[in-house]
Write an enzyme that holds these catalytic residues in place. Structure first.
Site, PDB file in Angstrom:
ATOM      1  N   SER A 134       0.818  -1.291  -0.127  1.00 45.32           N
ATOM      2  CA  SER A 134      -0.084  -0.100   0.072  1.00 45.32           C
ATOM      3  C   SER A 134       0.922   1.383   0.025  1.00 45.32           C
ATOM      4  CB  SER A 134      -0.927  -0.004   1.222  1.00 45.32           C
ATOM      5  OG  SER A 134      -1.602  -0.982   1.294  1.00 45.32           O
ATOM      6  N   THR A 160       1.720  -9.837 -11.772  1.00 39.27           N
ATOM      7  CA  THR A 160       1.154 -10.550 -12.616  1.00 39.27           C
ATOM      8  C   THR A 160       1.663 -10.743 -13.945  1.00 39.27           C
ATOM      9  OG1 THR A 160      -1.079  -9.432 -11.575  1.00 39.27           O
ATOM     10  CG2 THR A 160      -1.174 -10.480 -13.864  1.00 39.27           C
ATOM     11  N   GLU A 249      -5.969   2.439 -13.534  1.00 39.22           N
ATOM     12  CA  GLU A 249      -6.002   1.013 -12.849  1.00 39.22           C
ATOM     13  C   GLU A 249      -7.302   0.776 -11.920  1.00 39.22           C
ATOM     14  OE1 GLU A 249      -2.140  -0.108 -11.074  1.00 39.22           O
ATOM     15  OE2 GLU A 249      -3.077  -1.840  -9.928  1.00 39.22           O
ATOM     16  N   ARG A 250      -7.544   1.942 -11.251  1.00 37.33           N
ATOM     17  CA  ARG A 250      -8.788   1.490 -10.236  1.00 37.33           C
ATOM     18  C   ARG A 250     -10.070   1.540 -11.086  1.00 37.33           C
ATOM     19  NH1 ARG A 250      -5.416   5.017  -6.021  1.00 37.33           N
ATOM     20  NH2 ARG A 250      -4.007   3.345  -5.457  1.00 37.33           N
ATOM     21  N   HIS A 345     -26.581 -21.343  -4.635  1.00 35.25           N
ATOM     22  CA  HIS A 345     -26.423 -22.751  -5.308  1.00 35.25           C
ATOM     23  C   HIS A 345     -26.566 -23.994  -4.209  1.00 35.25           C
ATOM     24  CE1 HIS A 345     -25.148 -20.289  -8.743  1.00 35.25           C
ATOM     25  NE2 HIS A 345     -24.813 -21.635  -9.438  1.00 35.25           N
ATOM     26  N   GLY A 347     -25.316 -26.581  -1.737  1.00 33.75           N
ATOM     27  CA  GLY A 347     -24.124 -27.363  -1.676  1.00 33.75           C
ATOM     28  C   GLY A 347     -23.064 -27.450  -2.788  1.00 33.75           C
TER      29      GLY A 347
HETATM   30  C1  LIG Z   1      -3.307 -11.741  -7.040  1.00 40.02           C
HETATM   31  C2  LIG Z   1      -2.533 -10.348  -7.019  1.00 40.02           C
HETATM   32  C3  LIG Z   1      -1.868  -9.918  -8.253  1.00 40.02           C
HETATM   33  C4  LIG Z   1      -1.281  -8.705  -8.174  1.00 40.02           C
HETATM   34  N1  LIG Z   1      -0.494  -7.965  -9.032  1.00 40.02           N
HETATM   35  C5  LIG Z   1       0.252  -7.056  -9.021  1.00 40.02           C
HETATM   36  C6  LIG Z   1       1.027  -6.498 -10.201  1.00 40.02           C
HETATM   37  O1  LIG Z   1       0.965  -6.969 -11.147  1.00 40.02           O
HETATM   38  N2  LIG Z   1       1.886  -5.615  -9.933  1.00 40.02           N
HETATM   39  C7  LIG Z   1       1.999  -4.840  -8.663  1.00 40.02           C
HETATM   40  O2  LIG Z   1       2.968  -4.148  -8.641  1.00 40.02           O
HETATM   41  N3  LIG Z   1       1.415  -5.337  -7.719  1.00 40.02           N
HETATM   42  C8  LIG Z   1       0.406  -6.576  -7.824  1.00 40.02           C
HETATM   43  N4  LIG Z   1      -0.178  -6.850  -6.753  1.00 40.02           N
HETATM   44  C9  LIG Z   1       0.088  -6.367  -5.421  1.00 40.02           C
HETATM   45  C10 LIG Z   1      -1.084  -5.506  -4.795  1.00 40.02           C
HETATM   46  O3  LIG Z   1      -1.444  -4.257  -5.520  1.00 40.02           O
HETATM   47  C11 LIG Z   1      -1.030  -5.295  -3.432  1.00 40.02           C
HETATM   48  O4  LIG Z   1      -0.876  -6.679  -2.765  1.00 40.02           O
HETATM   49  C12 LIG Z   1      -1.796  -4.219  -2.553  1.00 40.02           C
HETATM   50  O5  LIG Z   1      -1.615  -3.196  -3.112  1.00 40.02           O
HETATM   51  C13 LIG Z   1      -1.686  -4.263  -1.090  1.00 40.02           C
HETATM   52  O6  LIG Z   1      -0.305  -4.440  -0.711  1.00 40.02           O
HETATM   53  P1  LIG Z   1      -0.065  -5.502   0.458  1.00 40.02           P
HETATM   54  O7  LIG Z   1      -0.142  -6.630   0.005  1.00 40.02           O
HETATM   55  O8  LIG Z   1       1.505  -5.317   0.668  1.00 40.02           O
HETATM   56  O9  LIG Z   1      -0.797  -4.978   1.655  1.00 40.02           O
HETATM   57  P2  LIG Z   1      -0.230  -4.140   2.803  1.00 40.02           P
HETATM   58  O10 LIG Z   1       0.201  -2.702   2.276  1.00 40.02           O
HETATM   59  O11 LIG Z   1       0.572  -4.582   3.947  1.00 40.02           O
HETATM   60  O12 LIG Z   1      -1.714  -4.031   3.700  1.00 40.02           O
HETATM   61  C14 LIG Z   1      -2.231  -4.880   4.810  1.00 40.02           C
HETATM   62  C15 LIG Z   1      -3.584  -4.437   5.088  1.00 40.02           C
HETATM   63  O13 LIG Z   1      -3.079  -3.001   5.886  1.00 40.02           O
HETATM   64  C16 LIG Z   1      -4.209  -1.982   5.276  1.00 40.02           C
HETATM   65  N5  LIG Z   1      -3.604  -0.905   5.402  1.00 40.02           N
HETATM   66  C17 LIG Z   1      -2.179  -0.487   4.819  1.00 40.02           C
HETATM   67  N6  LIG Z   1      -1.980   0.682   5.001  1.00 40.02           N
HETATM   68  C18 LIG Z   1      -3.108   1.282   5.648  1.00 40.02           C
HETATM   69  C19 LIG Z   1      -3.716   2.807   5.751  1.00 40.02           C
HETATM   70  N7  LIG Z   1      -2.854   3.597   5.596  1.00 40.02           N
HETATM   71  N8  LIG Z   1      -4.901   2.660   6.469  1.00 40.02           N
HETATM   72  C20 LIG Z   1      -5.753   1.835   6.702  1.00 40.02           C
HETATM   73  N9  LIG Z   1      -5.224   0.613   6.264  1.00 40.02           N
HETATM   74  C21 LIG Z   1      -3.894   0.348   5.694  1.00 40.02           C
HETATM   75  C22 LIG Z   1      -4.528  -2.581   3.789  1.00 40.02           C
HETATM   76  O14 LIG Z   1      -5.685  -1.938   3.436  1.00 40.02           O
HETATM   77  C23 LIG Z   1      -4.420  -4.247   4.114  1.00 40.02           C
HETATM   78  O15 LIG Z   1      -5.963  -4.476   4.633  1.00 40.02           O
HETATM   79  C24 LIG Z   1      -0.919  -7.989  -6.625  1.00 40.02           C
HETATM   80  C25 LIG Z   1      -1.540  -8.739  -5.587  1.00 40.02           C
HETATM   81  C26 LIG Z   1      -2.233  -9.739  -5.667  1.00 40.02           C
HETATM   82  C27 LIG Z   1      -2.741 -10.584  -4.548  1.00 40.02           C
END
Ligand SMILES: Cc1cc2nc3c(=O)[nH]c(=O)nc-3n(C[C@H](O)[C@H](O)[C@H](O)COP(=O)(O)OP(=O)(O)OC[C@H]3O[C@@H](n4cnc5c(N)ncnc54)[C@H](O)[C@@H]3O)c2cc1C
Length: 394
Positions: A134, A160, A249-250, A345, A347
């Protein structure tokens, strides 16, 4: 529901995309899921159909069509019902290549964007690191200028198409964070890196609970030499490009989720019409009918938010609040819809051979990848409560 946003041309295009998906994707997608891989030929086929450069300039092989053609395309790849497929496609067309199209030099566009539009090169986007998800300002993968090259060291995760891509648009730290002022540029730049570069290795993350056909990987960089001309846009300005491109992206995440929701509801409507209990089709039970009525009402409200945001985007605006709202609203709604649809659906929803089971696994990650729901809420709160203002796109 009728909509003022779509013309006859959009509707004809939708039919083309649907036909392509039913002929070239759906008959094979279960095998892709099983093999944990999308074959390269599908990219070439999509390139030949003109699906990979919908909004990109004709000079690079794109179609320069309006953004609502992308809305149609993204809804339909979401509606295909395979989260891994739609993820790989949206990362390729609306993320990895978008940075190059938006800020790259003519040379970079010819070298990477044109073949990506043709489906000859597959792109990935490398931003996330183990300690920077994040909070992307924490990225540590470094690029140091050395003559005509940058030397890249570090690692990325959750990428990805990480093991199958031909190039990765990579966020790197070009100035140590402690040397940057708090409010100034953040010392992040973007480089396009060929994945066959010496010193670049990958490891597939094979243990995902969903998105099985999409290959998600860790990328490791050990003294990887990248030509200096592969810098995207201006040195140390990567953070700003990322913040701009995140809006698209969003929005795309919201649009594909809308397609997924439509598919869930279609599959479920068919199922409850043929399944009987107490000598009656499930469609006759008011308890289910009213829940579906509530769901489709919420879906139609969410759809209008998506279309309005897409319209703002098409006008050249950077609708940050709306893009965050669109992703938040629709990905959370998708989780609710698929949860309810699986319940309808009984089971059988819990068995892998029923598509709703795969959708249940695939849809879950929508509120995490590409910015979590918590981050979306934080952005919306900053704009609406703290009155934070952002620059316009144009
Ligand atoms: C299947 C998959 C494909 C992906 N593909 C890509 C890709 O192609 N390229 C790429 O660069 N990334 C990719 N990602 C990464 C994805 O964008 C990140 O997983 C996502 O941004 C969250 O980061 P994190 O997993 O490190 O979670 P963290 O940042 O560790 O967050 C953990 C939790 O804390 C919460 N949190 C963090 N900061 C705050 C805050 N300030 N306030 C409140 N809550 C907070 C989060 O919402 C979450 O619930 C992919 C992820 C997955 C699972």
């Amino acid at each position: 529901m009728r909509s003022p946003y779509f013309t006859t041309e959009h509707n004809t295009f939708r039919e083309r995309v649907r036909r392509f998906i039913s002929q070239e994707v759906l008959p094979f997608a279960d095998d892709w899921e099983y093999n944990r891989c999308i074959p390269k030929e599908i990219w070439q086929k999509m390139g030949q159909m003109g699906f990979l450069g919908i909004n990109y300039p004709k000079a690079y092989g794109g179609s320069e069509m309006d953004f609502f053609f992308s809305v149609v395309f993204l809804e339909e790849i979401g509606r295909a019902g395979y989260g891994g497929f739609r993820a790989a496609v949206s990362v390729h067309e609306y993320m990895a290549t978008y940075y190059i199209a938006h800020a790259g030099s003519d040379e970079l566009k010819r070298k990477y964007l044109s073949p990506a539009i043709a489906g000859e090169k597959l792109g990935a986007l490398g931003i996330t690191e183990r300690n920077a998800g994040s909070d992307i300002n924490q990225i540590q993968t470094s690029a140091v200028h050395d003559g005509d090259n940058y030397i890249v060291n570090g690692a990325k995760t959750f990428i990805t198409s990480g093991t199958t891509a031909d190039f990765v648009t990579l966020a790197v730290r070009t100035t140590p964070s402690k040397a940057m002022s708090k409010r100034g540029a953040t010392g992040i730049s973007l480089l396009v890196v060929d994945t066959d570069s010496e010193g670049l290795s990958t490891k597939k993350l094979d243990n995902k609970i969903g998105w099985h056909c999409s290959d998600t990987a860790e990328l490791y960089f050990k003294n990887v030499r990248v030509p200096a001309e592969n810098l995207v846009g201006r040195f140390n300005c990567g953070f700003y490009y990322i913040m701009q491109c995140f809006q698209l992206e969003r929005l795309t995440a919201g649009i594909v989720a809308l397609g997924e929701i439509d598919h869930c509801l279609e599959v479920t409507r068919r199922y409850i019409a043929q399944r009987k209990a107490f000598s009656s089709p499930l469609t006759n039970f008011q308890a289910l009918r009213h829940r579906i009525a509530d769901l489709v009402t919420d879906v139609e409200a969410a759809r209008q938010l998506i279309y309005h945001t897409a319209w703002l985007y098409q006008q050249g605006e950077l609708p940050i609040a709306e893009c965050s709202m669109a992703k938040l609203k629709v990905t959370e709604l998708a989780n609710r819809v698929v949860n309810e649809c699986l319940q309808f659906h009984g089971g059988y929803g819990y068995l892998e051979e029923y598509p709703i089971a795969r959708m249940y696994r695939d849809i879950r990650v929508g509120t995490i990848a590409g910015g979590t729901s918590e981050i979306m809420r934080e952005i919306i709160a900053q704009i609406t409560i703290d009155e934070v203002r952002h620059d316009s796109r144009t």
